[in-house]
Design a protein around this motif. Structure first.
Motif, PDB file in Angstrom:
ATOM      1  N   LEU A 104       0.826  -1.207   0.000  1.00 19.66           N
ATOM      2  CA  LEU A 104       0.000   0.000   0.000  1.00 19.66           C
ATOM      3  C   LEU A 104       0.862   1.259   0.000  1.00 19.66           C
ATOM      4  N   ALA A 105       1.986   1.228   0.712  1.00 18.61           N
ATOM      5  CA  ALA A 105       2.875   2.396   0.722  1.00 18.61           C
ATOM      6  C   ALA A 105       3.406   2.690  -0.685  1.00 18.61           C
ATOM      7  N   ILE A 106       3.838   1.637  -1.383  1.00 19.33           N
ATOM      8  CA  ILE A 106       4.343   1.821  -2.750  1.00 19.33           C
ATOM      9  C   ILE A 106       3.221   2.291  -3.671  1.00 19.33           C
ATOM     10  N   ALA A 107       2.038   1.701  -3.529  1.00 17.35           N
ATOM     11  CA  ALA A 107       0.914   2.072  -4.394  1.00 17.35           C
ATOM     12  C   ALA A 107       0.515   3.528  -4.193  1.00 17.35           C
ATOM     13  N   ILE A 108       0.442   3.968  -2.946  1.00 20.97           N
ATOM     14  CA  ILE A 108       0.061   5.361  -2.673  1.00 20.97           C
ATOM     15  C   ILE A 108       1.119   6.321  -3.202  1.00 20.97           C
ATOM     16  N   GLU A 109       2.403   5.979  -3.013  1.00 19.48           N
ATOM     17  CA  GLU A 109       3.475   6.830  -3.526  1.00 19.48           C
ATOM     18  C   GLU A 109       3.413   6.954  -5.048  1.00 19.48           C
ATOM     19  N   ARG A 110       3.162   5.836  -5.736  1.00 18.03           N
ATOM     20  CA  ARG A 110       3.084   5.858  -7.196  1.00 18.03           C
ATOM     21  C   ARG A 110       1.869   6.660  -7.668  1.00 18.03           C
ATOM     22  N   ILE A 111       0.749   6.500  -6.992  1.00 14.49           N
ATOM     23  CA  ILE A 111      -0.455   7.228  -7.396  1.00 14.49           C
ATOM     24  C   ILE A 111      -0.238   8.729  -7.253  1.00 14.49           C
ATOM     25  N   LEU A 112       0.371   9.160  -6.139  1.00 12.51           N
ATOM     26  CA  LEU A 112       0.646  10.588  -5.955  1.00 12.51           C
ATOM     27  C   LEU A 112       1.609  11.104  -7.016  1.00 12.51           C
ATOM     28  N   TYR A 113       2.653  10.324  -7.297  1.00  8.26           N
ATOM     29  CA  TYR A 113       3.634  10.746  -8.302  1.00  8.26           C
ATOM     30  C   TYR A 113       2.998  10.845  -9.685  1.00  8.26           C
ATOM     31  N   LEU A 114       2.187   9.864 -10.049  1.00 10.34           N
ATOM     32  CA  LEU A 114       1.561   9.872 -11.369  1.00 10.34           C
ATOM     33  C   LEU A 114       0.544  10.992 -11.503  1.00 10.34           C
ATOM     34  N   ASN A 115      -0.166  11.305 -10.428  1.00  9.05           N
ATOM     35  CA  ASN A 115      -1.114  12.416 -10.489  1.00  9.05           C
ATOM     36  C   ASN A 115      -0.388  13.742 -10.691  1.00  9.05           C
ATOM     37  N   MET A 116       0.767  13.898 -10.049  1.00  8.89           N
ATOM     38  CA  MET A 116       1.544  15.122 -10.251  1.00  8.89           C
ATOM     39  C   MET A 116       2.189  15.163 -11.631  1.00  8.89           C
ATOM     40  N   ALA A 117       2.449  13.971 -12.206  1.00  4.83           N
ATOM     41  CA  ALA A 117       3.068  13.916 -13.535  1.00  4.83           C
ATOM     42  C   ALA A 117       2.058  14.109 -14.654  1.00  4.83           C
ATOM     43  N   THR A 118       0.784  14.071 -14.338  1.00  6.19           N
ATOM     44  CA  THR A 118      -0.251  14.232 -15.362  1.00  6.19           C
ATOM     45  C   THR A 118      -0.408  15.708 -15.712  1.00  6.19           C
ATOM     46  N   THR A 119      -0.298  16.017 -16.994  1.00  3.50           N
ATOM     47  CA  THR A 119      -0.440  17.402 -17.463  1.00  3.50           C
ATOM     48  C   THR A 119      -1.384  17.446 -18.658  1.00  3.50           C
ATOM     49  N   ASN A 120      -1.881  18.630 -18.910  1.00  4.14           N
ATOM     50  CA  ASN A 120      -2.733  18.855 -20.077  1.00  4.14           C
ATOM     51  C   ASN A 120      -1.821  19.092 -21.283  1.00  4.14           C
ATOM     52  N   THR A 121      -1.566  18.031 -22.048  1.00  2.91           N
ATOM     53  CA  THR A 121      -0.583  18.109 -23.136  1.00  2.91           C
ATOM     54  C   THR A 121      -1.035  19.057 -24.251  1.00  2.91           C
ATOM     55  N   LYS A 122      -2.311  19.069 -24.571  1.00  6.74           N
ATOM     56  CA  LYS A 122      -2.792  19.958 -25.625  1.00  6.74           C
ATOM     57  C   LYS A 122      -2.566  21.422 -25.257  1.00  6.74           C
ATOM     58  N   LYS A 123      -2.843  21.752 -23.997  1.00  8.78           N
ATOM     59  CA  LYS A 123      -2.632  23.126 -23.541  1.00  8.78           C
ATOM     60  C   LYS A 123      -1.151  23.488 -23.565  1.00  8.78           C
ATOM     61  N   VAL A 157      -0.094   4.809 -15.953  1.00  8.52           N
ATOM     62  CA  VAL A 157       1.186   4.921 -16.653  1.00  8.52           C
ATOM     63  C   VAL A 157       0.972   4.855 -18.163  1.00  8.52           C
ATOM     64  N   ASP A 158       0.141   3.931 -18.615  1.00 11.39           N
ATOM     65  CA  ASP A 158      -0.130   3.818 -20.054  1.00 11.39           C
ATOM     66  C   ASP A 158      -0.736   5.098 -20.610  1.00 11.39           C
ATOM     67  N   SER A 159      -1.631   5.708 -19.844  1.00 16.53           N
ATOM     68  CA  SER A 159      -2.255   6.953 -20.298  1.00 16.53           C
ATOM     69  C   SER A 159      -1.230   8.071 -20.416  1.00 16.53           C
ATOM     70  N   ILE A 160      -0.341   8.182 -19.430  1.00 16.16           N
ATOM     71  CA  ILE A 160       0.684   9.239 -19.480  1.00 16.16           C
ATOM     72  C   ILE A 160       1.656   8.999 -20.628  1.00 16.16           C
ATOM     73  N   VAL A 161       2.037   7.739 -20.842  1.00 17.52           N
ATOM     74  CA  VAL A 161       2.967   7.417 -21.935  1.00 17.52           C
ATOM     75  C   VAL A 161       2.344   7.748 -23.287  1.00 17.52           C
ATOM     76  N   ASN A 162       1.074   7.442 -23.461  1.00 16.98           N
ATOM     77  CA  ASN A 162       0.400   7.785 -24.721  1.00 16.98           C
ATOM     78  C   ASN A 162       0.375   9.298 -24.942  1.00 16.98           C
ATOM     79  N   ASN A 163       0.112  10.039 -23.879  1.00 17.71           N
ATOM     80  CA  ASN A 163       0.139  11.502 -23.997  1.00 17.71           C
ATOM     81  C   ASN A 163       1.531  12.008 -24.335  1.00 17.71           C
ATOM     82  N   MET A 164       2.563  11.369 -23.753  1.00 16.11           N
ATOM     83  CA  MET A 164       3.937  11.762 -24.059  1.00 16.11           C
ATOM     84  C   MET A 164       4.257  11.536 -25.532  1.00 16.11           C
ATOM     85  N   GLU A 165       3.832  10.406 -26.075  1.00 18.42           N
ATOM     86  CA  GLU A 165       4.117  10.113 -27.483  1.00 18.42           C
ATOM     87  C   GLU A 165       3.383  11.081 -28.406  1.00 18.42           C
ATOM     88  N   ASP A 166       2.114  11.332 -28.110  1.00 16.89           N
ATOM     89  CA  ASP A 166       1.359  12.279 -28.937  1.00 16.89           C
ATOM     90  C   ASP A 166       1.964  13.682 -28.866  1.00 16.89           C
TER      91      ASP A 166
END
Length: 249
Positions: A70-89, A226-235
């Motif tokens: 759970l500690a690893i999962a919570i840390e990853r979720i927080l990190y991924l939420n902060m890494a999510t950006t509006n790529t189009k903007k 992670v897959d969603s962020i990677v797809n946004n990175m490629e686009d």
């Protein structure tokens, strides 16, 4: 007069007969509420008791597995939420910065923006003078670096998912061994002799499977994120290359 006495008698029966009935119904409701409260109160106590009955060694290891997972999962979720950006903007802002202030303005914008996409854009813009081919290589190479950061520690989470039921099954085997030891010591195959060992076997299995199910849910969510962020990175990388090609023209 007879009618009056009859009416009085009927009224008395209704009043004094209904009162005990109402009292009995109210008492039944109170008892039901008390029973529900008792059941709700004893749920945690029963869970604690089952945990102790499963054996402190293996159940403790399973609990540690759950806490670490759970500690690893919570840390990853927080990190991924902060890494999510509006790529189009971000792409639109980079386009405006290139049009108004050139490459340096776009680099400054990416430097002040958080997230892996902005970091990839900065690496590409930093090699703008070396040609589009070098920009593409930089974007692809640094994209792999960012992907590694996104997937950091996920392998540990998958390890805990596999480890929890394995520990439960190991506790099951040990519980069955204890049951057969009890049979050998007593020289009898009565239910009371083998009950404790079988109980330990079943409890460790149940708790191990519960931990694996909980961690699996978090794991699937993290992988999809992670897959969603990677797809946004490629686009976004493709959009950046298009912007730089137009800028060259």
């Amino acid at each position: 007069m007879k009618r009056v006495f009859t009416i009085l008698a009927i009224t008395g029966l209704l009043l004094f007969g209904a009162a005990p009935k109402a009292i009995a119904q109210e008492a039944a409701k109170t008892e039901q509420v008390a029973n529900d409260a008792t059941q709700q109160k004893t749920f945690h106590q029963e869970l604690k008791q089952r945990f102790i009955e499963g054996g402190p060694f293996f159940m403790g290891i399973v609990l540690v597995t759950l806490i670490l997972g759970l500690a690893i999962a919570i840390e990853r979720i927080l990190y991924l939420n902060m890494a999510t950006t509006n790529t189009k903007k971000l792409v639109n802002k980079v386009d405006e910065a290139l049009a108004s202030g050139g490459v340096e303005a776009a680099k400054e914008l990416c430097r002040n923006t958080k997230g892996p996409v902005a970091s990839i854009f900065y690496q590409g813009l930093d090699r703008m003078d070396e040609g589009i081919e070098n920009v593409e290589k930089a974007v692809v190479g640094y994209g792999g670096v960012q992907m590694g950061l996104l997937e950091k520690n996920i392998s540990w989470l998958s390890l805990f998912i596999a480890l929890a039921p394995m520990l439960g099954f190991m506790g099951t085997v040990i519980g069955m061994i204890k049951a057969f030891d009890s049979i050998a010591a007593a020289g009898d195959i009565s239910p009371t002799v083998v009950a404790s060992g079988i109980k330990v076997a079943l409890l460790t299995t149940v708790f191990g499977l519960i931990v694996a199910i909980i961690l699996q849910i978090f794991y699937n969510y993290i992988i999809s994120k992670v897959d969603s962020i990677v797809n946004n990175m490629e686009d976004a990388s493709i959009s950046l290359i298009d912007l730089l090609i137009r800028q060259k023209k």
